[in-house]
Design an enzyme around this catalytic site. Structure first.
Site, short mmCIF file in Angstrom:
data_model
loop_
_atom_site.label_atom_id
_atom_site.label_comp_id
_atom_site.label_asym_id
_atom_site.label_seq_id
_atom_site.Cartn_x
_atom_site.Cartn_y
_atom_site.Cartn_z
N HIS A 113 -14.56 2.67 -1.37
CA HIS A 113 -13.60 1.65 -0.90
C HIS A 113 -12.45 2.26 -0.14
O HIS A 113 -11.37 1.67 -0.07
CB HIS A 113 -13.09 0.84 -2.09
CG HIS A 113 -14.17 -0.04 -2.69
ND1 HIS A 113 -14.07 -0.54 -3.96
CD2 HIS A 113 -15.34 -0.49 -2.20
CE1 HIS A 113 -15.16 -1.28 -4.22
NE2 HIS A 113 -15.95 -1.25 -3.16
N PRO B 75 -12.67 1.16 -22.57
CA PRO B 75 -12.17 0.68 -23.86
C PRO B 75 -12.54 -0.78 -24.12
O PRO B 75 -12.50 -1.24 -25.25
CB PRO B 75 -10.65 0.87 -23.75
CG PRO B 75 -10.35 1.02 -22.32
CD PRO B 75 -11.58 1.49 -21.65
N CYS C 150 -5.30 2.91 12.95
CA CYS C 150 -4.79 1.83 13.78
C CYS C 150 -5.71 0.60 13.63
O CYS C 150 -6.94 0.72 13.71
CB CYS C 150 -4.77 2.27 15.24
SG CYS C 150 -4.34 0.91 16.35
N TYR D 230 0.82 -1.22 0.00
CA TYR D 230 0.00 0.00 0.00
C TYR D 230 0.86 1.27 0.00
O TYR D 230 0.49 2.27 -0.60
CB TYR D 230 -1.02 -0.03 1.15
CG TYR D 230 -2.20 -0.90 0.80
CD1 TYR D 230 -2.23 -2.26 1.11
CD2 TYR D 230 -3.27 -0.38 0.07
CE1 TYR D 230 -3.30 -3.06 0.73
CE2 TYR D 230 -4.33 -1.18 -0.32
CZ TYR D 230 -4.35 -2.52 0.00
OH TYR D 230 -5.39 -3.31 -0.41
C1 BV8 Z 1 -18.56 -6.70 1.21
C2 BV8 Z 1 -9.97 -1.23 -2.15
C3 BV8 Z 1 -19.94 -7.41 3.01
C4 BV8 Z 1 -8.72 -1.94 -1.75
C5 BV8 Z 1 -11.36 -2.91 -3.28
C6 BV8 Z 1 -22.30 -9.90 -3.45
C7 BV8 Z 1 -22.72 -8.87 -2.60
C8 BV8 Z 1 -21.82 -8.34 -1.68
C9 BV8 Z 1 -20.50 -8.79 -1.61
C10 BV8 Z 1 -20.09 -9.81 -2.46
C11 BV8 Z 1 -20.99 -10.37 -3.36
N1 BV8 Z 1 -20.32 -11.32 -4.04
C12 BV8 Z 1 -19.04 -11.40 -3.59
C13 BV8 Z 1 -18.87 -10.51 -2.62
C14 BV8 Z 1 -17.62 -10.30 -1.89
C15 BV8 Z 1 -16.71 -9.24 -2.53
C16 BV8 Z 1 -16.72 -9.26 -4.03
O1 BV8 Z 1 -17.42 -8.49 -4.66
N2 BV8 Z 1 -15.93 -10.14 -4.60
C17 BV8 Z 1 -15.81 -10.18 -6.05
C18 BV8 Z 1 -14.38 -10.51 -6.43
C19 BV8 Z 1 -16.81 -11.20 -6.57
N3 BV8 Z 1 -17.07 -7.93 -2.06
C20 BV8 Z 1 -16.57 -7.51 -0.88
O2 BV8 Z 1 -15.88 -8.21 -0.17
C21 BV8 Z 1 -16.92 -6.11 -0.45
N4 BV8 Z 1 -17.41 -6.13 0.91
O3 BV8 Z 1 -19.26 -7.23 0.41
O4 BV8 Z 1 -18.85 -6.61 2.56
C22 BV8 Z 1 -19.33 -8.31 4.01
C23 BV8 Z 1 -19.01 -7.77 5.26
C24 BV8 Z 1 -18.46 -8.62 6.21
C25 BV8 Z 1 -18.20 -9.97 5.92
C26 BV8 Z 1 -18.49 -10.47 4.64
C27 BV8 Z 1 -19.06 -9.63 3.66
C28 BV8 Z 1 -15.69 -5.22 -0.41
C29 BV8 Z 1 -15.18 -5.00 -1.79
C30 BV8 Z 1 -14.11 -3.89 -1.77
C31 BV8 Z 1 -12.74 -4.49 -1.98
N5 BV8 Z 1 -11.76 -3.39 -2.12
N6 BV8 Z 1 -10.52 -1.85 -3.34
C32 BV8 Z 1 -7.58 -1.64 -2.70
O5 BV8 Z 1 -7.70 -0.72 -3.53
O6 BV8 Z 1 -6.58 -2.35 -2.59
S1 BV8 Z 1 -11.95 -3.60 -4.69
C33 BV8 Z 1 -11.02 -3.10 -6.04
O7 BV8 Z 1 -11.36 -3.94 -7.14
C34 BV8 Z 1 -11.38 -1.74 -6.55
O8 BV8 Z 1 -11.63 -0.83 -5.54
C35 BV8 Z 1 -12.59 -1.98 -7.40
O9 BV8 Z 1 -13.74 -1.82 -6.66
C36 BV8 Z 1 -12.51 -3.44 -7.74
C37 BV8 Z 1 -12.51 -3.65 -9.22
O10 BV8 Z 1 -11.60 -2.79 -9.71
P1 BV8 Z 1 -12.00 -1.74 -10.88
O11 BV8 Z 1 -11.99 -0.39 -10.27
O12 BV8 Z 1 -13.20 -2.15 -11.62
O13 BV8 Z 1 -10.73 -1.96 -11.70
P2 BV8 Z 1 -10.45 -3.21 -12.60
O14 BV8 Z 1 -8.98 -3.31 -12.71
O15 BV8 Z 1 -11.25 -4.38 -12.16
O16 BV8 Z 1 -11.05 -2.74 -13.99
C38 BV8 Z 1 -10.53 -1.59 -14.59
C39 BV8 Z 1 -11.45 -1.27 -15.73
O17 BV8 Z 1 -10.98 -0.08 -16.34
C40 BV8 Z 1 -11.48 -2.34 -16.79
O18 BV8 Z 1 -12.82 -2.60 -17.17
C41 BV8 Z 1 -10.71 -1.72 -17.95
O19 BV8 Z 1 -11.21 -2.13 -19.22
C42 BV8 Z 1 -10.98 -0.27 -17.73
N7 BV8 Z 1 -9.95 0.63 -18.25
C43 BV8 Z 1 -8.63 0.38 -18.43
N8 BV8 Z 1 -8.02 1.50 -18.94
C44 BV8 Z 1 -9.00 2.45 -19.06
C45 BV8 Z 1 -10.22 1.91 -18.62
N9 BV8 Z 1 -11.37 2.59 -18.62
C46 BV8 Z 1 -11.33 3.86 -19.08
N10 BV8 Z 1 -10.19 4.46 -19.51
C47 BV8 Z 1 -9.02 3.79 -19.52
N11 BV8 Z 1 -7.90 4.38 -19.96
ZN ZN Z 2 -4.29 2.17 18.30
#
Ligand code: BV8
Ligand code: ZN
Length: 252
Positions: free
Chosen positions: A121, A224, A129, A69
């Site tokens: 997020h 894209p 902490c 991070y």
């Molecule tokens: C939770 C911060 C409840 C950290 C991130 C159904 C309902 C609820 C939850 C779930 C569910 N099913 C599964 C889950 C669990 C999970 C989840 O969704 N898993 C996925 C993998 C299936 N969700 C969670 O755990 C969430 N919490 O549900 O809590 C709970 C509570 C207690 C106990 C149990 C459950 C929390 C999710 C948050 C995780 N943190 N980020 C960090 O940054 O390190 S997620 C992280 O990945 C990002 O923040 C973002 O949200 C996510 C996807 O990333 P994107 O932003 O979409 O980026 P990505 O690389 O994927 O895509 C980029 C895009 O840009 C592409 O499409 C590409 O084509 C495009 N692109 C590229 N270049 C360009 C462009 N577009 C325009 N211009 C360009 N030039």
């Molecule tokens: Zn503390």
């Protein structure tokens, strides 16, 4: 070269009294910040971002995760907002009412001038902490992280000695309830939802375009590549954020 947009989209943009914008990693791609889909390099090359973005990963190896991070925070500090961030900030000034929600943890929307950025997020810039949750203020002068990254023991909380953690929402952690509720409320009461640069793979945020559409709010996506959100969107603009958004918002 000029982009010709669907006149209905331009009409919706011009008529919109309230607009919601939702961004993902793609909006910062042209600022040089790798997206989650990009392959990782250096120390992190054997990991994928999601594997490092969990409470377990931090418990198992706090120095690896804190180093990851810090490396990302340096990359964000060294990056500049791109034309997409600037166009969104400009739209905020023009549209009657604009709510900006981002999945990103960088501060490029803020540095582009967007007045009210809601981080679904969390943020790289607000560590806390892991024990008593007190906010931890990072030293102003950011250390320069080696290109390939490094392991770095997290600082200890001055109040309780707990390990300081990044202020981001990890997988299996809950999102900030107030901001998530605002995002759902905004998507169901807007005249247009603009979704930029997200693969639509992470929940519950990935539900938002569908929720907007069902509430009668048209959705335009800028990406894209195809994404999980394509079928929920009224218009899919295939192109990069920094190319498409200034042209689209220039027509508002
Ligand atoms: C939770 C911060 C409840 C950290 C991130 C159904 C309902 C609820 C939850 C779930 C569910 N099913 C599964 C889950 C669990 C999970 C989840 O969704 N898993 C996925 C993998 C299936 N969700 C969670 O755990 C969430 N919490 O549900 O809590 C709970 C509570 C207690 C106990 C149990 C459950 C929390 C999710 C948050 C995780 N943190 N980020 C960090 O940054 O390190 S997620 C992280 O990945 C990002 O923040 C973002 O949200 C996510 C996807 O990333 P994107 O932003 O979409 O980026 P990505 O690389 O994927 O895509 C980029 C895009 O840009 C592409 O499409 C590409 O084509 C495009 N692109 C590229 N270049 C360009 C462009 N577009 C325009 N211009 C360009 N030039
Ligand atoms: Zn503390």
């Amino acid at each position: 070269m000029a982009i010709d947009f669907d006149p209905d989209l331009i009409g919706a943009l011009r008529k919109a009294r309230k607009i919601t914008v939702l961004t993902g990693a793609g909006v910062s791609a042209e600022s040089g910040i790798p997206t989650f889909r990009d392959a990782l390099t250096g120390l992190w090359q054997n990991f994928d971002a999601a594997a490092l973005a969990t409470p377990d990963a931090f418990r198992r190896d706090p120095a690896l995760v804190w180093g990851w991070y810090e490396w990302r925070r340096m990359r964000a500090l060294a990056a500049q907002p791109n034309a997409a961030h600037v166009a969104i900030a400009r739209l905020a000034g023009r549209a009657g009412h604009l709510n900006l929600f981002t999945q990103n943890v960088d501060d490029l929307h803020e540095r582009a001038g967007s007045p009210d950025v809601r981080h679904l997020h969390g943020s790289l810039h607000h560590p806390r902490c892991s024990g008593c949750a007190r906010p931890f203020s990072l030293p102003a002068a950011a250390p320069v992280e080696p290109e390939g990254g490094r392991r770095l023991a997290p600082p200890s909380c001055p109040a309780c000695g707990g390990a300081v953690r990044p202020g981001v929402v990890w997988f299996n952690e809950s999102l900030p309830e107030d901001i998530l509720a605002q995002a759902f409320a905004s998507c169901t009461s807007s005249d247009l939802l603009i979704v930029v640069g997200t693969s639509g793979t992470v929940y519950p945020v990935a539900q938002l375009p569908d929720v907007a559409r069902r509430a009668g709010c048209p959705v335009v996506q800028v990406n894209p590549a195809a994404s999980e959100l394509d079928r929920a969107c009224t218009w899919n603009l295939r192109g990069s954020a920094a190319h498409i958004l200034p042209a689209l918002i220039g027509r508002a």
